[in-house]
Design a protein around this motif. Structure first.
Motif, short mmCIF file in Angstrom:
data_model
loop_
_atom_site.label_atom_id
_atom_site.label_comp_id
_atom_site.label_asym_id
_atom_site.label_seq_id
_atom_site.Cartn_x
_atom_site.Cartn_y
_atom_site.Cartn_z
N LEU A 22 -43.36 6.27 -6.00
CA LEU A 22 -43.07 7.15 -7.12
C LEU A 22 -41.67 6.88 -7.64
N GLU A 23 -41.55 6.76 -8.93
CA GLU A 23 -40.26 6.54 -9.56
C GLU A 23 -39.57 7.87 -9.81
N SER A 24 -38.26 7.84 -9.80
CA SER A 24 -37.49 9.03 -10.17
C SER A 24 -37.66 9.28 -11.66
N LEU A 25 -37.43 10.51 -12.06
CA LEU A 25 -37.52 10.86 -13.47
C LEU A 25 -36.29 10.37 -14.22
N SER A 26 -36.48 10.00 -15.47
CA SER A 26 -35.34 9.65 -16.32
C SER A 26 -34.58 10.93 -16.66
N GLY A 27 -33.39 10.79 -17.22
CA GLY A 27 -32.62 11.96 -17.63
C GLY A 27 -33.40 12.84 -18.59
N GLU A 56 -29.60 13.36 -14.07
CA GLU A 56 -29.00 12.08 -13.69
C GLU A 56 -28.15 12.20 -12.43
N LEU A 57 -27.48 13.34 -12.27
CA LEU A 57 -26.64 13.55 -11.09
C LEU A 57 -27.44 13.60 -9.80
N VAL A 58 -28.67 14.11 -9.86
CA VAL A 58 -29.51 14.19 -8.66
C VAL A 58 -30.51 13.05 -8.57
N GLY A 59 -30.29 12.03 -9.36
CA GLY A 59 -31.14 10.85 -9.28
C GLY A 59 -32.55 11.07 -9.79
N GLY A 60 -32.77 12.09 -10.62
CA GLY A 60 -34.09 12.33 -11.19
C GLY A 60 -35.13 12.79 -10.18
N LEU A 61 -34.70 13.35 -9.07
CA LEU A 61 -35.66 13.82 -8.06
C LEU A 61 -36.30 15.13 -8.50
#
Length: 158
Positions: A22-27, A56-61
């Motif tokens: 699973l990819e992280s979410l974009s901003g 963005e600060l939490v890496g898109g989790l």
């Protein structure tokens, strides 16, 4: 069945299942998730900017974003206030971690550090007690009836 974990030592279990990275979410995607979690009458441009920055600060989790949204909703603070507080506490988000997960070097424990730092001493005491109990077996009476046990007397306070 979907099983997720941050522990890489479960690789032997995952070999019998299909792995779907699973990819992280974009901003922008993170901002959209935050906006759907918050019952704001109008999500302003400033809110969108703050939500993108937070994402963005939490890496898109996604779990971090939903947790942050819940904190913002429960505390009544604005995204701007949360972002400022988050920036002041950024050390916990920027330091690396030896238990890295994929390309994300922080653990989900860091997600809760900021929220936990806002809890009262009594809330922390209760959380520490509940951490050792089966959540399905905690009697509701612990929260509803006067407590005589010295370590739970604070539950008698309104």
């Amino acid at each position: 069945m979907l099983i997720t974990t941050q522990k890489s030592n479960f690789i032997h279990i995952s070999q019998i299942f299909v792995e779907l990275p699973l990819e992280s979410l974009s901003g922008f995607e993170g901002s959209e998730l935050i906006s759907k979690q918050l019952p704001l009458l109008s999500f302003t441009e400033q809110d969108k900017e703050d939500a993108i920055a937070i994402s963005e600060l939490v890496g898109g989790l996604p779990l971090a974003l939903v947790t942050i949204s819940g904190y913002v909703r429960a505390s009544g603070c604005s995204l701007t206030e949360y972002r400022a507080n988050f920036s002041r506490s950024s050390r916990i988000w920027t330091e690396g971690n030896k238990d890295a997960v994929g390309s994300y070097e922080k653990t989900l424990a860091t997600v809760f550090s900021l929220a936990i730092s806002e809890l009262s001493a009594d809330s922390l005491s209760l959380l520490n007690i509940l951490a050792f109990l089966n959540p399905d077996a905690v009697p509701e009476s612990i929260f509803q009836k006067p407590q005589d046990y010295v370590n739970l007397e604070f539950l008698n306070d309104s």
